[in-house]
Motif scaffolding. Structure first.
Motif, PDB file in Angstrom:
ATOM      1  N   LEU A  35       0.784  -1.104   0.010  1.00  0.00           N
ATOM      2  CA  LEU A  35      -0.125   0.138   0.056  1.00  0.00           C
ATOM      3  C   LEU A  35       0.930   1.072   0.126  1.00  0.00           C
ATOM      4  O   LEU A  35       0.681   2.333  -0.814  1.00  0.00           O
ATOM      5  N   ARG A  36       1.920   1.249   0.992  1.00  0.00           N
ATOM      6  CA  ARG A  36       2.608   2.409   0.986  1.00  0.00           C
ATOM      7  C   ARG A  36       3.538   2.688  -0.483  1.00  0.00           C
ATOM      8  O   ARG A  36       3.459   3.827  -0.844  1.00  0.00           O
ATOM      9  N   THR A  37       3.949   1.532  -1.068  1.00  0.00           N
ATOM     10  CA  THR A  37       4.721   1.708  -2.185  1.00  0.00           C
ATOM     11  C   THR A  37       3.857   2.120  -3.204  1.00  0.00           C
ATOM     12  O   THR A  37       4.348   3.141  -4.058  1.00  0.00           O
ATOM     13  N   ARG A  38       2.759   1.700  -3.423  1.00  0.00           N
ATOM     14  CA  ARG A  38       1.714   2.251  -4.453  1.00  0.00           C
ATOM     15  C   ARG A  38       1.405   3.888  -4.361  1.00  0.00           C
ATOM     16  O   ARG A  38       1.347   4.539  -5.037  1.00  0.00           O
ATOM     17  N   ALA A  39       0.983   3.879  -3.014  1.00  0.00           N
ATOM     18  CA  ALA A  39       0.489   5.583  -2.562  1.00  0.00           C
ATOM     19  C   ALA A  39       1.787   6.359  -2.916  1.00  0.00           C
ATOM     20  O   ALA A  39       1.474   7.368  -3.780  1.00  0.00           O
ATOM     21  N   LEU A  40       2.811   6.069  -2.596  1.00  0.00           N
ATOM     22  CA  LEU A  40       4.240   7.028  -2.872  1.00  0.00           C
ATOM     23  C   LEU A  40       4.375   7.179  -4.233  1.00  0.00           C
ATOM     24  O   LEU A  40       4.851   8.094  -4.911  1.00  0.00           O
ATOM     25  N   GLU A  41       4.218   6.017  -4.872  1.00  0.00           N
ATOM     26  CA  GLU A  41       4.329   6.280  -6.468  1.00  0.00           C
ATOM     27  C   GLU A  41       3.451   6.851  -7.007  1.00  0.00           C
ATOM     28  O   GLU A  41       3.758   7.787  -7.980  1.00  0.00           O
ATOM     29  N   LEU A  42       2.250   7.205  -6.866  1.00  0.00           N
ATOM     30  CA  LEU A  42       1.278   8.017  -7.377  1.00  0.00           C
ATOM     31  C   LEU A  42       1.413   9.310  -7.055  1.00  0.00           C
ATOM     32  O   LEU A  42       1.451  10.315  -7.727  1.00  0.00           O
ATOM     33  N   ASP A  61      -4.492  -3.356  10.926  1.00  0.00           N
ATOM     34  CA  ASP A  61      -3.850  -3.291  12.290  1.00  0.00           C
ATOM     35  C   ASP A  61      -2.877  -1.991  12.199  1.00  0.00           C
ATOM     36  O   ASP A  61      -3.014  -1.189  11.341  1.00  0.00           O
ATOM     37  N   SER A  62      -2.148  -1.826  13.442  1.00  0.00           N
ATOM     38  CA  SER A  62      -1.477  -0.754  13.468  1.00  0.00           C
ATOM     39  C   SER A  62      -0.286  -0.557  12.550  1.00  0.00           C
ATOM     40  O   SER A  62      -0.002   0.535  12.078  1.00  0.00           O
ATOM     41  N   SER A  63       0.157  -1.364  11.567  1.00  0.00           N
ATOM     42  CA  SER A  63       0.947  -1.205  10.626  1.00  0.00           C
ATOM     43  C   SER A  63       0.510  -0.207   9.372  1.00  0.00           C
ATOM     44  O   SER A  63       0.871   0.244   8.830  1.00  0.00           O
ATOM     45  N   GLY A  64      -0.949  -0.868   9.262  1.00  0.00           N
ATOM     46  CA  GLY A  64      -1.783   0.139   8.347  1.00  0.00           C
ATOM     47  C   GLY A  64      -1.964   1.372   8.739  1.00  0.00           C
ATOM     48  O   GLY A  64      -1.756   2.198   7.932  1.00  0.00           O
ATOM     49  N   LEU A  65      -2.200   1.741   9.884  1.00  0.00           N
ATOM     50  CA  LEU A  65      -2.261   3.122  10.488  1.00  0.00           C
ATOM     51  C   LEU A  65      -1.006   3.804  10.436  1.00  0.00           C
ATOM     52  O   LEU A  65      -1.106   5.019   9.820  1.00  0.00           O
ATOM     53  N   ASN A  66       0.025   3.203  10.733  1.00  0.00           N
ATOM     54  CA  ASN A  66       1.474   3.633  10.389  1.00  0.00           C
ATOM     55  C   ASN A  66       1.795   3.967   9.055  1.00  0.00           C
ATOM     56  O   ASN A  66       2.307   5.114   8.745  1.00  0.00           O
ATOM     57  N   THR A  67       1.351   3.122   8.097  1.00  0.00           N
ATOM     58  CA  THR A  67       1.330   3.399   6.724  1.00  0.00           C
ATOM     59  C   THR A  67       0.452   4.708   6.423  1.00  0.00           C
ATOM     60  O   THR A  67       1.197   5.580   5.504  1.00  0.00           O
ATOM     61  N   MET A  68      -0.537   4.476   6.646  1.00  0.00           N
ATOM     62  CA  MET A  68      -1.277   5.990   6.381  1.00  0.00           C
ATOM     63  C   MET A  68      -0.742   7.449   6.820  1.00  0.00           C
ATOM     64  O   MET A  68      -0.694   8.239   6.151  1.00  0.00           O
ATOM     65  N   ILE A  69      -0.043   7.272   7.948  1.00  0.00           N
ATOM     66  CA  ILE A  69       0.390   8.484   8.519  1.00  0.00           C
ATOM     67  C   ILE A  69       1.868   8.775   7.469  1.00  0.00           C
ATOM     68  O   ILE A  69       2.027   9.915   7.371  1.00  0.00           O
ATOM     69  N   LEU A  72       0.496  10.073   4.444  1.00  0.00           N
ATOM     70  CA  LEU A  72       0.270  11.789   4.784  1.00  0.00           C
ATOM     71  C   LEU A  72       1.260  12.600   4.832  1.00  0.00           C
ATOM     72  O   LEU A  72       1.268  13.782   4.254  1.00  0.00           O
ATOM     73  N   ARG A  73       2.525  12.207   5.587  1.00  0.00           N
ATOM     74  CA  ARG A  73       3.481  13.068   5.747  1.00  0.00           C
ATOM     75  C   ARG A  73       4.036  13.274   4.344  1.00  0.00           C
ATOM     76  O   ARG A  73       4.515  14.316   4.007  1.00  0.00           O
ATOM     77  N   TYR A  74       4.258  12.180   3.425  1.00  0.00           N
ATOM     78  CA  TYR A  74       5.112  12.266   2.110  1.00  0.00           C
ATOM     79  C   TYR A  74       4.019  13.134   1.373  1.00  0.00           C
ATOM     80  O   TYR A  74       4.589  14.024   0.457  1.00  0.00           O
ATOM     81  N   ALA A  75       2.849  12.947   1.303  1.00  0.00           N
ATOM     82  CA  ALA A  75       1.970  13.843   0.438  1.00  0.00           C
ATOM     83  C   ALA A  75       2.076  15.273   0.949  1.00  0.00           C
ATOM     84  O   ALA A  75       2.253  16.173   0.221  1.00  0.00           O
ATOM     85  N   LYS A  76       2.201  15.603   2.340  1.00  0.00           N
ATOM     86  CA  LYS A  76       2.235  16.925   2.700  1.00  0.00           C
ATOM     87  C   LYS A  76       3.584  17.768   2.280  1.00  0.00           C
ATOM     88  O   LYS A  76       3.616  18.970   2.102  1.00  0.00           O
ATOM     89  N   ASP A  77       4.595  16.827   2.217  1.00  0.00           N
ATOM     90  CA  ASP A  77       5.896  17.413   2.126  1.00  0.00           C
ATOM     91  C   ASP A  77       5.749  18.177   0.462  1.00  0.00           C
ATOM     92  O   ASP A  77       6.752  18.595  -0.054  1.00  0.00           O
ATOM     93  N   ARG A  78       4.952  17.246  -0.475  1.00  0.00           N
ATOM     94  CA  ARG A  78       5.018  17.397  -1.743  1.00  0.00           C
ATOM     95  C   ARG A  78       3.402  18.312  -2.082  1.00  0.00           C
ATOM     96  O   ARG A  78       3.093  18.331  -3.148  1.00  0.00           O
ATOM     97  N   HIS A  79       3.187  19.318  -0.926  1.00  0.00           N
ATOM     98  CA  HIS A  79       2.027  19.974  -0.988  1.00  0.00           C
ATOM     99  C   HIS A  79       0.798  19.288  -1.569  1.00  0.00           C
ATOM    100  O   HIS A  79      -0.193  19.963  -2.130  1.00  0.00           O
ATOM    101  N   GLY A  80       0.652  18.036  -1.018  1.00  0.00           N
ATOM    102  CA  GLY A  80      -0.649  17.464  -1.337  1.00  0.00           C
ATOM    103  C   GLY A  80      -1.535  16.928  -0.012  1.00  0.00           C
ATOM    104  O   GLY A  80      -1.282  17.817   1.021  1.00  0.00           O
ATOM    105  N   SER A  81      -2.314  16.002   0.035  1.00  0.00           N
ATOM    106  CA  SER A  81      -3.040  15.686   0.838  1.00  0.00           C
ATOM    107  C   SER A  81      -3.579  14.209   0.936  1.00  0.00           C
ATOM    108  O   SER A  81      -3.094  13.465  -0.146  1.00  0.00           O
ATOM    109  N   LEU A  82      -3.891  13.662   2.000  1.00  0.00           N
ATOM    110  CA  LEU A  82      -4.438  12.259   2.090  1.00  0.00           C
ATOM    111  C   LEU A  82      -5.839  12.192   2.624  1.00  0.00           C
ATOM    112  O   LEU A  82      -5.782  12.928   3.965  1.00  0.00           O
ATOM    113  N   SER A  83      -6.633  11.648   2.241  1.00  0.00           N
ATOM    114  CA  SER A  83      -8.054  11.476   2.625  1.00  0.00           C
ATOM    115  C   SER A  83      -8.526  10.261   2.565  1.00  0.00           C
ATOM    116  O   SER A  83      -7.991   9.392   1.712  1.00  0.00           O
TER     117      SER A  83
END
Length: 130
Positions: A35-42, A61-69, A72-83
């Motif tokens: 999930l992380r790899t595909r999201a960051l790729e997009l 589980d908590s790995s999924g929540l950590n992945t979402m966080i 989010l950080r990666y998107a914000k660093d690139r002036h984006g967002s996660l919803s």
């Protein structure tokens, strides 16, 4: 885990800078990296605004929540967002209990998440959960 449903990801691009990633199955320690790899790729491909459609998620589980966080950080660093969109009740509870729901907006539908991205100033301060 009882289901052991593999994670599948499908993408659609409703606008130039937006990707909707539909997540199906279980998000756990084994599947979260995909999930992380595909999201960051997009995001790297010029779609900094990402919506995760979580309606078909059976487990997270908590790995999924950590992945979402991390997404989010990666998107914000690139002036984006996660919803997050269409979070099932078990995941909504997990987001609330852990406080992650305070960091990442969760909207009832993908359409509402897209409207929030398109018109961020017009979005209500508090989104009601169903």
């Amino acid at each position: 885990m009882t289901h052991n449903q593999p994670l599948t990801l499908s993408v659609r691009h409703p606008a130039d800078s937006i990707a909707v990633l539909t997540v199906t199955g279980e998000i756990d320690v084994d599947s979260a990296p995909a999930l992380r790899t595909r999201a960051l790729e997009l995001i790297r491909q010029g779609r900094p605004h990402l919506v995760l459609d979580l309606a078909p998620v059976e487990f997270c589980d908590s790995s999924g929540l950590n992945t979402m966080i991390g997404i989010l950080r990666y998107a914000k660093d690139r002036h984006g967002s996660l919803s997050l969109a269409a979070t099932p009740p078990h995941l909504t509870r997990l987001l609330d209990v852990t406080g992650v729901g305070e960091l990442i907006p969760a909207l009832p539908t993908t359409a509402e998440a897209l409207i929030r991205i398109a018109m961020p100033g017009d979005a209500p301060e508090e989104q009601e959960t169903r």
